[in-house]
Design a protein around this motif. Structure first.
Motif, PDB file in Angstrom:
ATOM      1  N   THR A 137       0.835  -1.200   0.000  1.00 36.12           N
ATOM      2  CA  THR A 137       0.000   0.000   0.000  1.00 36.12           C
ATOM      3  C   THR A 137       0.868   1.247   0.000  1.00 36.12           C
ATOM      4  O   THR A 137       1.974   1.260   0.572  1.00 36.12           O
ATOM      5  CB  THR A 137      -0.929   0.044   1.232  1.00 36.12           C
ATOM      6  OG1 THR A 137      -0.136   0.046   2.421  1.00 36.12           O
ATOM      7  CG2 THR A 137      -1.877  -1.144   1.259  1.00 36.12           C
ATOM      8  N   ILE A 138       0.371   2.305  -0.668  1.00 36.70           N
ATOM      9  CA  ILE A 138       0.986   3.628  -0.630  1.00 36.70           C
ATOM     10  C   ILE A 138      -0.149   4.651  -0.666  1.00 36.70           C
ATOM     11  O   ILE A 138      -1.319   4.285  -0.772  1.00 36.70           O
ATOM     12  CB  ILE A 138       1.965   3.866  -1.804  1.00 36.70           C
ATOM     13  CG1 ILE A 138       1.239   3.753  -3.154  1.00 36.70           C
ATOM     14  CG2 ILE A 138       3.145   2.911  -1.736  1.00 36.70           C
ATOM     15  CD1 ILE A 138       2.139   4.079  -4.345  1.00 36.70           C
ATOM     16  N   THR A 139       0.173   5.938  -0.602  1.00 36.53           N
ATOM     17  CA  THR A 139      -0.885   6.940  -0.688  1.00 36.53           C
ATOM     18  C   THR A 139      -1.344   7.090  -2.138  1.00 36.53           C
ATOM     19  O   THR A 139      -0.594   6.800  -3.082  1.00 36.53           O
ATOM     20  CB  THR A 139      -0.425   8.316  -0.173  1.00 36.53           C
ATOM     21  OG1 THR A 139       0.551   8.861  -1.068  1.00 36.53           O
ATOM     22  CG2 THR A 139       0.144   8.220   1.241  1.00 36.53           C
ATOM     23  N   MET A 140      -2.567   7.545  -2.305  1.00 43.94           N
ATOM     24  CA  MET A 140      -3.100   7.753  -3.646  1.00 43.94           C
ATOM     25  C   MET A 140      -2.240   8.749  -4.430  1.00 43.94           C
ATOM     26  O   MET A 140      -1.994   8.556  -5.627  1.00 43.94           O
ATOM     27  CB  MET A 140      -4.543   8.248  -3.567  1.00 43.94           C
ATOM     28  CG  MET A 140      -5.189   8.520  -4.910  1.00 43.94           C
ATOM     29  SD  MET A 140      -5.455   7.023  -5.909  1.00 43.94           S
ATOM     30  CE  MET A 140      -7.037   6.469  -5.250  1.00 43.94           C
ATOM     31  N   SER A 141      -1.772   9.813  -3.778  1.00 43.41           N
ATOM     32  CA  SER A 141      -0.921  10.796  -4.465  1.00 43.41           C
ATOM     33  C   SER A 141       0.360  10.160  -4.978  1.00 43.41           C
ATOM     34  O   SER A 141       0.789  10.413  -6.110  1.00 43.41           O
ATOM     35  CB  SER A 141      -0.579  11.960  -3.535  1.00 43.41           C
ATOM     36  OG  SER A 141      -1.633  12.872  -3.453  1.00 43.41           O
ATOM     37  N   GLU A 142       0.973   9.323  -4.154  1.00 43.04           N
ATOM     38  CA  GLU A 142       2.196   8.642  -4.581  1.00 43.04           C
ATOM     39  C   GLU A 142       1.914   7.728  -5.766  1.00 43.04           C
ATOM     40  O   GLU A 142       2.725   7.635  -6.704  1.00 43.04           O
ATOM     41  CB  GLU A 142       2.774   7.838  -3.412  1.00 43.04           C
ATOM     42  CG  GLU A 142       3.335   8.688  -2.294  1.00 43.04           C
ATOM     43  CD  GLU A 142       3.717   7.869  -1.067  1.00 43.04           C
ATOM     44  OE1 GLU A 142       4.729   8.218  -0.417  1.00 43.04           O
ATOM     45  OE2 GLU A 142       3.012   6.881  -0.770  1.00 43.04           O
ATOM     46  N   TYR A 143       0.771   7.061  -5.726  1.00 36.33           N
ATOM     47  CA  TYR A 143       0.423   6.163  -6.820  1.00 36.33           C
ATOM     48  C   TYR A 143       0.169   6.935  -8.118  1.00 36.33           C
ATOM     49  O   TYR A 143       0.659   6.535  -9.189  1.00 36.33           O
ATOM     50  CB  TYR A 143      -0.803   5.338  -6.446  1.00 36.33           C
ATOM     51  CG  TYR A 143      -1.285   4.442  -7.549  1.00 36.33           C
ATOM     52  CD1 TYR A 143      -0.454   3.480  -8.114  1.00 36.33           C
ATOM     53  CD2 TYR A 143      -2.577   4.553  -8.053  1.00 36.33           C
ATOM     54  CE1 TYR A 143      -0.891   2.652  -9.135  1.00 36.33           C
ATOM     55  CE2 TYR A 143      -3.031   3.730  -9.073  1.00 36.33           C
ATOM     56  CZ  TYR A 143      -2.178   2.787  -9.608  1.00 36.33           C
ATOM     57  OH  TYR A 143      -2.606   1.986 -10.628  1.00 36.33           O
ATOM     58  N   ILE A 144      -0.561   8.030  -8.051  1.00 28.92           N
ATOM     59  CA  ILE A 144      -0.821   8.827  -9.257  1.00 28.92           C
ATOM     60  C   ILE A 144       0.482   9.373  -9.829  1.00 28.92           C
ATOM     61  O   ILE A 144       0.663   9.440 -11.058  1.00 28.92           O
ATOM     62  CB  ILE A 144      -1.827   9.958  -8.962  1.00 28.92           C
ATOM     63  CG1 ILE A 144      -3.208   9.354  -8.654  1.00 28.92           C
ATOM     64  CG2 ILE A 144      -1.943  10.910 -10.146  1.00 28.92           C
ATOM     65  CD1 ILE A 144      -4.253  10.360  -8.234  1.00 28.92           C
ATOM     66  N   ASP A 145       1.424   9.740  -8.967  1.00 32.32           N
ATOM     67  CA  ASP A 145       2.745  10.173  -9.445  1.00 32.32           C
ATOM     68  C   ASP A 145       3.385   9.078 -10.294  1.00 32.32           C
ATOM     69  O   ASP A 145       3.969   9.343 -11.354  1.00 32.32           O
ATOM     70  CB  ASP A 145       3.660  10.501  -8.267  1.00 32.32           C
ATOM     71  CG  ASP A 145       3.299  11.800  -7.566  1.00 32.32           C
ATOM     72  OD1 ASP A 145       2.562  12.617  -8.162  1.00 32.32           O
ATOM     73  OD2 ASP A 145       3.749  12.005  -6.419  1.00 32.32           O
TER      74      ASP A 145
END
Length: 290
Positions: free
Chosen positions: A79-87
């Motif tokens: 798991t990671i944050t949504m912002s990190e994933y969109i990056d």
């Protein structure tokens, strides 16, 4: 060499009667265009919006590795944050996906941006699930554990969808005690020497663009490939056919727990057995049909 595909029918906005008579009753897939233009989500939902409303949410990610016996059914890889994933999505091709995530439970304000389709089937209001993927990310060929009817609405970019009629399950190298096929199969370039029964399969295919909705009937196999970064929203109903309702209940309440128990008890040996059995059983069916 690839499959001889059947294009999925595409129609403009449907009425309840048209949908029920032409697609739900015969259990026929269809792409519906111009159906959600009145949703605020149609013009609002993109990666910038998701980052704004859900950027700090921790999200489950899956990669393209084969099933790991140490994990339970549908357990994420990390798991990671949504912002990190969109990056990550915006940097280039990646196999990382979000799968079966109830984002609207985490961000209830998003519910105001959509309207539940009034097409004659009762949708589960507590299960609007989202799916994200980067360019070239692939969702393994499977059918849904609970045999739902699904409206799959796509946002951002383009997504390829391949569906297979459940009538062809006997040729799909389905893993025992599971709802996915042998994971060694490359559905973009099938190996007919190793998996000869696939020659009997005639898949349906389409590409979804922003705002288009794919209806997937009960128990239909589906394989998704993100041609560009994007995300989709799946709205689902319970199975309408008693036999599928029972099979879905058995999968959810019994079979998945048995499979998890066997993974814990036998480890990789259990997964190797399922791989071998999927080939043995399917090829035996093929031979019997000759």
């Amino acid at each position: 060499m690839s499959f001889d595909y059947i294009p999925i029918e595409r129609v403009e906005k449907l009425t309840k009667k048209e949908f029920i008579e032409n697609y739900y009753k015969p259990q026929k897939p269809v792409v519906i265009t111009n159906q959600i233009e009145d949703w605020p989500a149609f013009s609002k939902w993109d990666f910038n919006f998701i980052r704004e409303v859900a950027g700090e949410k921790m999200v489950p990610l899956y990669d393209s590795r084969k099933t790991d016996y140490t994990k339970k059914v549908n357990e994420p890889d990390f798991t990671i944050t949504m912002s990190e994933y969109i990056d990550i999505l915006e940097k280039g091709p990646t196999d990382l996906r979000i799968f079966l995530y109830n984002l609207m439970k985490e961000v209830p304000v998003m519910k105001a941006d959509m309207h539940w389709p009034r097409l004659g089937i009762r949708l589960l209001k507590n299960l609007p699930l989202v799916f994200f993927g980067g360019q070239d990310a692939k969702v393994f060929m499977h059918y849904d554990i609970d045999f739902p009817n699904i409206f799959h609405v796509h946002f951002e970019g383009k997504k390829q969808c391949v569906l297979v009629d459940p009538k062809e399950t006997k040729y799909m190298y389905r893993l025992p005690y599971s709802w996915l096929c042998n994971e060694d199969i490359d559905f973009d370039n099938p190996d007919y020497e190793r998996f000869p029964a696939l020659r009997k399969v005639r898949p349906y295919i389409t590409e979804l663009n922003h705002g288009e909705m794919l209806y997937m009937p009960e128990g239909w196999w589906h394989y998704m490939k993100y041609l560009s970064p994007g995300f989709s929203l799946s709205l689902r109903s319970l199975a309408g056919r008693p036999s599928n309702l029972w099979k879905g209940f058995a999968n959810v309440a019994i079979i998945r727990y048995y499979d998890n128990w066997m993974r814990k008890r036998k480890g990789q040996e259990w997964l190797d057995y399922k791989d071998a059995e999927s080939i043995r059983r399917t090829n035996a069916t093929l031979e019997a049909a000759k």
